[in-house]
Write an enzyme that holds these catalytic residues in place. Structure first.
Site, mmCIF file in Angstrom:
data_model
loop_
_atom_site.group_PDB
_atom_site.id
_atom_site.type_symbol
_atom_site.label_atom_id
_atom_site.label_comp_id
_atom_site.label_asym_id
_atom_site.label_seq_id
_atom_site.Cartn_x
_atom_site.Cartn_y
_atom_site.Cartn_z
ATOM 1 N N SER A 165 1.069 -1.417 -0.151
ATOM 2 C CA SER A 165 0.113 -0.290 0.430
ATOM 3 C C SER A 165 0.782 0.972 0.513
ATOM 4 O O SER A 165 0.190 2.258 -0.336
ATOM 5 C CB SER A 165 -1.093 0.241 1.130
ATOM 6 N N HIS A 211 -2.021 -2.804 -6.584
ATOM 7 C CA HIS A 211 -3.090 -2.378 -5.075
ATOM 8 C C HIS A 211 -4.377 -2.910 -5.166
ATOM 9 O O HIS A 211 -4.953 -2.113 -5.567
ATOM 10 C CB HIS A 211 -1.978 -1.039 -4.928
ATOM 11 N N GLU A 213 -5.565 0.057 -7.910
ATOM 12 C CA GLU A 213 -3.817 1.013 -8.110
ATOM 13 C C GLU A 213 -3.198 0.482 -9.222
ATOM 14 O O GLU A 213 -2.876 -0.401 -8.440
ATOM 15 C CB GLU A 213 -3.206 1.519 -7.433
ATOM 16 N N ASN A 231 -3.635 6.667 -1.313
ATOM 17 C CA ASN A 231 -2.894 6.304 0.353
ATOM 18 C C ASN A 231 -2.209 7.805 0.788
ATOM 19 O O ASN A 231 -2.430 7.795 2.043
ATOM 20 C CB ASN A 231 -2.261 5.077 1.019
#
Ligand code: 3H9
Length: 696
Positions: A409, A430, A442, A480
């Site tokens: 992440s 991801h 992602e 994130n």
């Protein structure tokens, strides 16, 4: 080539729509259809057949035209021409007859479809309602309840279900659409069937209680909060009972226009195109070859690894799931069985389908079993050392050309790739938890990742029904990295005077799927605490951004799993309540850090959190981490519970006006400090340009 052609074949007038890719009802199609039906009134045809070239019947109005002034003929007028034809008009459906496309079919006198065809009224997904007679004709054919289901869910139904509902008359049994539709038309003529207007029918109401429509609105109120189109649909369907057809049509038109000009529909249309745009990688030539993905390996039998494995099994791709020891593997496989059985129990899957998926997942504790996989995704503990060991091992056992992916992440994929002798094959994939449900993927391209590895990953995303977004390497990638700043501001708002329930409620009232502190409690506060413990004080940075969270964990409040986090939880019912102990902790930490608490309004909280996302979004764009602003919106709407009807943070910035966004960020810089409130230079440039254009 003309978008609509007309030919007379024996005594049947055939209208063919040909407007790739989905035969959308652009002006040329509307005009062509109307003229063709008018022509057919004057020739020797005895009946008219409407069908489409390509992979689908008309898939709806041309969404890209909605921002422009409407151009005659309008769709409802085309429908009237069709319905008032003196000769029977038959629609032959294949592919997906959706929205205005299905409304065209509803205005025809007869409808037939190949068995694989799907029909639907998905306008709600664009913040709209069927605006070309769908709300008036569908209940006349299918009854109020079925029509409501179709329009409120927006989900398509198959040809056989549509026939059961009364929405189509005949399911064709031949593979050749044109020939079998012609046979059907001839049969109708032979049986003396003439024009049959749906608008002349009355709606069946015997199954409706007096309070039906009010009750229905109440039943959807929670899920459809803040949105206008749902209640308009209910009102229009109620009008189909209470008003003559023409008045019902007027009501529908007024509601449709209100929805079409709403910011909600604009936002949802933006997301529709953004989702499709995100699949395209500008820097990679279209003809880039794709690697074949026949078999996949997944490392890690925890929640994430199992979720990832399910995606491939559900798409019919065999998966080998690796865990470090037999116990952990058995636990993972048992967990998978439980999830599939749960889906069967809930009626979301058949036993046969669940068994088939499970049979595609094989467990192992040996890396050697990855020797023939085409793609391997690791979902192990988030530690650079562990990831490097895993990739070193993969480099030894995987065949040449296998794609080696990390589900990290945050971590640096470039560094992970260095653990192999084939950095060109290493990529970030991801997934978002729960990985078999969340739509976002992602795709993180590291410095040396080969183009064909990116292109293959994009294609693979479509196979497993994910919405891919390309990102470059940085701490936290797109989602994130933004979340980190958002959560920092949440912590600062808590210190300055807000309480968890106020922040969560303010964000949920605005439309976020969950409040940030509820999410933190659900995920477990110990996870980020442990990650912080590995950092030096300098790396941890400003204590205002984490001290409350640290103190909660140190007091044993790890979130839902200990029945205490930002909230207290009833161990039996999981019911969440405010907890005075949390207020006391927040006040104590604020005093320790010399932060004077004062009430914050919901508006201020929302503005600060949203602007934090927006400013970081522009920094991400500025650094080339994301390809385009709309990709960032896709990330937030499909991975972080951002309401699609608000279009994502970057869409919100445009809607607010970039100069206003910049002014507010600069105002916060004055009052809250430059540490977190320095505007992205790209935002400054774009705001200046927007201002210039506005002045010109
Ligand atoms: C409506 O009808 C209102 C009426 O009630 C009243 C009016 C008065 N318009 O999805 P794909 C493009 S509202 C313009 O990748 P698939 C799409 O952008 C409409 N463009 O293919 C993409 O372009 P590109 C109600 C459209 O095979 C390309 O086509 N209808 C439209 O995975 C391929 O699309 C809907 O909401 C459109 N209507 O899926 C249906 N539709 O290649 C919306 C698609 O440049 N469409 N494009 O990126 C869909 O659900 C899917 O596209 C469909 C095909 C299932 C049809």
């Amino acid at each position: 080539m003309s978008a609509v052609t007309y030919e007379l074949l024996e005594d049947i007038g055939i209208i063919t729509v040909n407007n790739p890719p989905v035969n959308a009802l652009s002006h040329a199609v509307r005009d062509g259809l109307q003229k063709a039906v008018q022509t057919a009134q004057t020739d020797d045809s005895k009946a008219i057949l409407i069908l489409c070239e390509g992979k689908t019947f008309i898939a709806g109005a041309d969404i890209s035209e909605f921002g422009q002034p409407p151009k005659a003929p309008l769709l409802p007028d085309v429908m009237t021409t069709i319905e008032q034809s003196q000769k029977p008009v038959v629609a032959a459906l294949h592919g997906t007859a959706l929205g205005g496309g299905f409304e065209i079919a509803l205005s025809c006198h007869y409808r037939c479809a190949v068995p694989s065809a799907k029909v639907g009224l998905p306008e709600i997904k664009l913040g709209l309602l069927p605006g070309a007679g769908g709300t008036q004709r569908a209940p006349r054919l299918a009854g109020v309840k079925n029509a409501l289901d179709l329009m409120i869910s927006g989900n398509p139904i198959g040809a056989n279900t549509a026939k059961d509902y009364g929405l189509i008359d005949h399911v064709l049994d031949a593979a050749d659409l044109k020939q079998s539709a012609l046979s059907y038309v001839k049969e109708l003529l032979a049986n003396g069937k003439g024009p049959r207007m749906t608008s002349a029918l009355t709606v069946e109401t015997s199954d409706l209680e007096d309070t039906f429509f009010d009750d229905y609105k109440k039943s959807i109120a929670k899920k459809t909060k803040n949105q206008i189109a749902h209640n308009h649909i209910v009102d229009c369907i109620e009008a189909s009972i209470k008003l003559p057809f023409e008045d019902g049509m007027k009501k529908e038109r007024a509601c449709f226009l209100e929805c079409r000009t709403s910011s909600q529909s604009k936002a949802l249309r933006h997301i529709f195109f953004a989702e499709r745009q995100a699949r395209k990688v500008e820097a990679i030539p279209k003809e880039t070859p794709i690697r074949d993905i026949q078999r996949v390996g997944v490392i890690g039998g925890g929640l994430m690894g199992c979720g990832i494995a399910m995606n491939f099994a559900n798409a019919g791709i065999p998966v080998t799931l690796l865990e470090i020891n037999q116990d952990a593997l058995d636990k993972g496989l048992k967990g998978l069985e439980k999830i599939y059985q749960g889906a069967v129990k809930k009626g979301k899957s058949t036993q046969e389908a669940a068994d088939k998926c499970l049979s595609l997942i094989t467990g192992t504790t040996h890396y050697d079993d990855f020797s023939d996989v085409d793609l391997v995704i690791e979902a192990v503990f988030e530690s650079m050392d562990v990831k490097k060991q895993v990739f070193g091992k993969l480099d030894e056992v995987c065949k040449d050309g296998a794609i080696l992916a990390s589900n990290t992440s945050y971590l640096d994929i470039n560094e992970i790739a260095q653990a192999t002798k084939r950095p060109q094959d290493v990529i970030g994939l991801h997934f978002f938890s729960p990985a078999h449900i969340m739509k976002l993927l992602e795709i993180v391209q590291a410095d040396k990742t080969a183009d064909d590895v990116v292109a293959t990953s994009m294609k693979m995303a479509a196979q497993i029904k994910k919405n891919p977004v390309l990102a470059k390497v940085c701490y936290g990638f797109i989602g994130n990295r933004m979340l980190r700043q958002y959560l920092r501001e949440v912590q600062i708002c808590l210190l300055e005077g807000a309480l968890p329930q106020q922040i969560d409620k303010a964000m949920m009232d605005w439309g976020m799927a969950m409040g940030p502190l509820m999410v933190a409690d659900m995920a477990g506060l110990d996870i980020s605490y442990k990650a912080r413990q590995e950092l030096t004080l300098e790396q941890k940075g400003d204590p205002r951004s984490y001290r409350i969270a640290d103190v909660l964990v140190e007091a044993g409040r790890l979130g839902q799993k200990t029945n205490a986090g930002y909230y207290a939880y009833d161990p039996e019912t999981r019911q969440r309540t405010e907890d005075p102990a949390v207020v006391e902790i927040i006040e104590r930490v604020a005093a320790d850090l010399n932060v004077k608490r004062a009430p914050l309004s919901d508006d201020e909280i929302r503005t600060r959190l949203l602007l934090t996302l927006i400013n970081e979004g522009y920094k991400i764009l500025e650094e080339g981490i994301a390809q385009r602003a709309s990709d960032i919106d896709v990330v937030y709407c499909f991975g972080y519970g951002f309401p699609s009807y608000r279009g994502g943070p970057m869409f919100q910035a445009e809607e607010m006006g970039l100069d206003k966004v910049l002014d507010q960020i600069n105002a916060y810089k004055e009052t809250l400090g430059a540490q977190y409130w320095t505007a992205s230079s790209l935002l400054e440039d774009l705001a200046a340009k927007a201002k210039e254009q506005g002045a010109a």
